[in-house]
Design a protein around this motif. Sequence first.
Motif, PDB file in Angstrom:
ATOM      1  N   ASP A 150      82.990  95.811 -50.860  1.00 47.82           N
ATOM      2  CA  ASP A 150      82.174  95.459 -49.686  1.00 47.82           C
ATOM      3  C   ASP A 150      81.291  94.250 -49.975  1.00 47.82           C
ATOM      4  O   ASP A 150      80.826  93.583 -49.057  1.00 47.82           O
TER       5      ASP A 150
ATOM      6  N   SER B 185      74.102 103.603 -50.754  1.00 48.04           N
ATOM      7  CA  SER B 185      75.526 103.946 -50.663  1.00 48.04           C
ATOM      8  C   SER B 185      75.707 105.461 -50.579  1.00 48.04           C
ATOM      9  O   SER B 185      76.517 105.961 -49.787  1.00 48.04           O
TER      10      SER B 185
ATOM     11  N   ASN C 232      88.021  99.747 -51.212  1.00 52.79           N
ATOM     12  CA  ASN C 232      87.257 100.999 -51.203  1.00 52.79           C
ATOM     13  C   ASN C 232      88.178 102.200 -51.403  1.00 52.79           C
ATOM     14  O   ASN C 232      87.783 103.200 -52.009  1.00 52.79           O
TER      15      ASN C 232
ATOM     16  N   PHE D 267      81.406 105.529 -53.599  1.00 53.41           N
ATOM     17  CA  PHE D 267      81.897 105.538 -52.226  1.00 53.41           C
ATOM     18  C   PHE D 267      82.755 106.760 -51.888  1.00 53.41           C
ATOM     19  O   PHE D 267      82.909 107.100 -50.727  1.00 53.41           O
TER      20      PHE D 267
ATOM     21  N   GLY E 133      79.707 100.921 -55.959  1.00 54.49           N
ATOM     22  CA  GLY E 133      81.014 101.117 -55.328  1.00 54.49           C
ATOM     23  C   GLY E 133      81.660 102.423 -55.729  1.00 54.49           C
ATOM     24  O   GLY E 133      82.301 103.101 -54.909  1.00 54.49           O
TER      25      GLY E 133
END
Length: 417
Positions: free
Chosen positions: A122, A20, A203, A227, A224
């Motif tokens: 995601d 990520s 997101n 992000f 996450g």
Amino acid sequence: MIRLAAIADDFTGATDLATSLRERGLRVAVVLGAEAVPSSAEAKGLDAVIVALKSRTAPVAEAVSVSLDSVRALRELEPGQYFVKYCSTFDSTSAGNIGPVLDAVLGELGERRTVVVPAFPDNARTVFQGHLFVGGELLSDSPMRHHPLTPMTESRVSALLTPQTSHPVTEVSVDSVWAGADALRDTLDALPDSYVVVDATTNADLETIQAATTSWRVLSGSAGLAFGMRGDHDPANQRFDAPEGRRLVVCGSASAKTREQIAAALAAGAAGFKLDVQRLLADPGAVVAEVSAWLAGLDPEVVPVVYSVATLDDIRDASHDAAPAVEGVLSRVVVDAVARLGVRRVIVAGGETSGAVTTALGCTRLLIGPQIAPGVCWSLSTTGAASGSPGTPVALALKSGNFGSTDMFSTAWEALS
Ligand SMILES: Nc1ncnc2c1ncn2[C@@H]1O[C@H](COP(=O)(O)OP(=O)(O)O)[C@@H](O)[C@H]1O
Ligand SMILES: O=C(O)[C@@H](O)C(=O)COP(=O)(O)O
């Protein structure tokens, strides 16, 4: 000085966070265990260092100890922020290990607050009104309720975390996130020192949370939460030369997605070997020898899939000894396949399983390569003395149990060619 220092409670979690960050332009190194943390000189040019641990289901004292060793080693790199990475389905028990590890890390750093953000939209993990959803279901209704080591039978994150920590746990709802980063920062700053579970459904919500917490010394959550971070490194410019050689998939994961992936691979022409756990408990060496002989006799072009769970019946009455025994046999199979059969490209399904396999191979560092799916990537490593064939290059995809497309055991190889 580096921007981010992270500890991940399993190896797939480490590569999840790493891919990520890499996709967002950060230069990342994943090291296996505190001893492998680079020196400041070696870390020059890196934005982030992630220590992969096998602490998710370890005894609490051991999980705390390896986490603290890692944080102390990472501290030498003068990180701007620390990140405690745990599972997007908050895999833990009422004893830990998320709470005890957070308590220890905060204590070590003299901090009294962190955000708790498991959401990973995601991969269909969202947090709304403090409750963790997997797809359209509450966590406690999802297949995670059947996990062999950390069955998740509660969905409210604060209810999961409170028994694990002496720190207060507070909640911030999505309305405060939707108010934007500045307003969210004010909301967070107005709270008493606590572990703050923050809702996130998209997101964009994660980016807002990240922007509102740039001054927090410790972040915690799934990949996450990373992000919102941005670096200037184009991953397309990085060399990634995977070694040529035979392929192998090993699955210790009992997750629903892995079971689908196994079935899809077998339907698409892969060769399957299902481990008999009773036999393996009685005589692991004989089972390793049997699998190795089977692998040696296969057409090298065929993808072999060695697995231990086909349906939930396989884990329904599993004994406590079964999990480490399966990990041990799969590890020995991979070590042997690399040393004797020319296997150089391996997909490992399951975080605990990945920890066992990578440790048995004696790997200490992973170079993160192309992303296969959200949270899943190829990495390059070199085997160590523990493997019996030190210095052998291997490409590893350490796949979280529930991540990846259904056909990934057949298609993931394309990213290497
Ligand atoms: N048939 C089985 N019976 C009991 N435990 C098993 C069986 N197959 C695998 N396991 C264990 O279940 C655990 C699965 O955890 P992990 O590898 O993290 O994957 P996941 O979290 O995706 O299920 C491992 O410790 C593995 O050894
Ligand atoms: O955050 C996640 O969901 C993953 O990174 C992860 O930790 C999954 O764990 P396993 O399913 O045990 O691989």
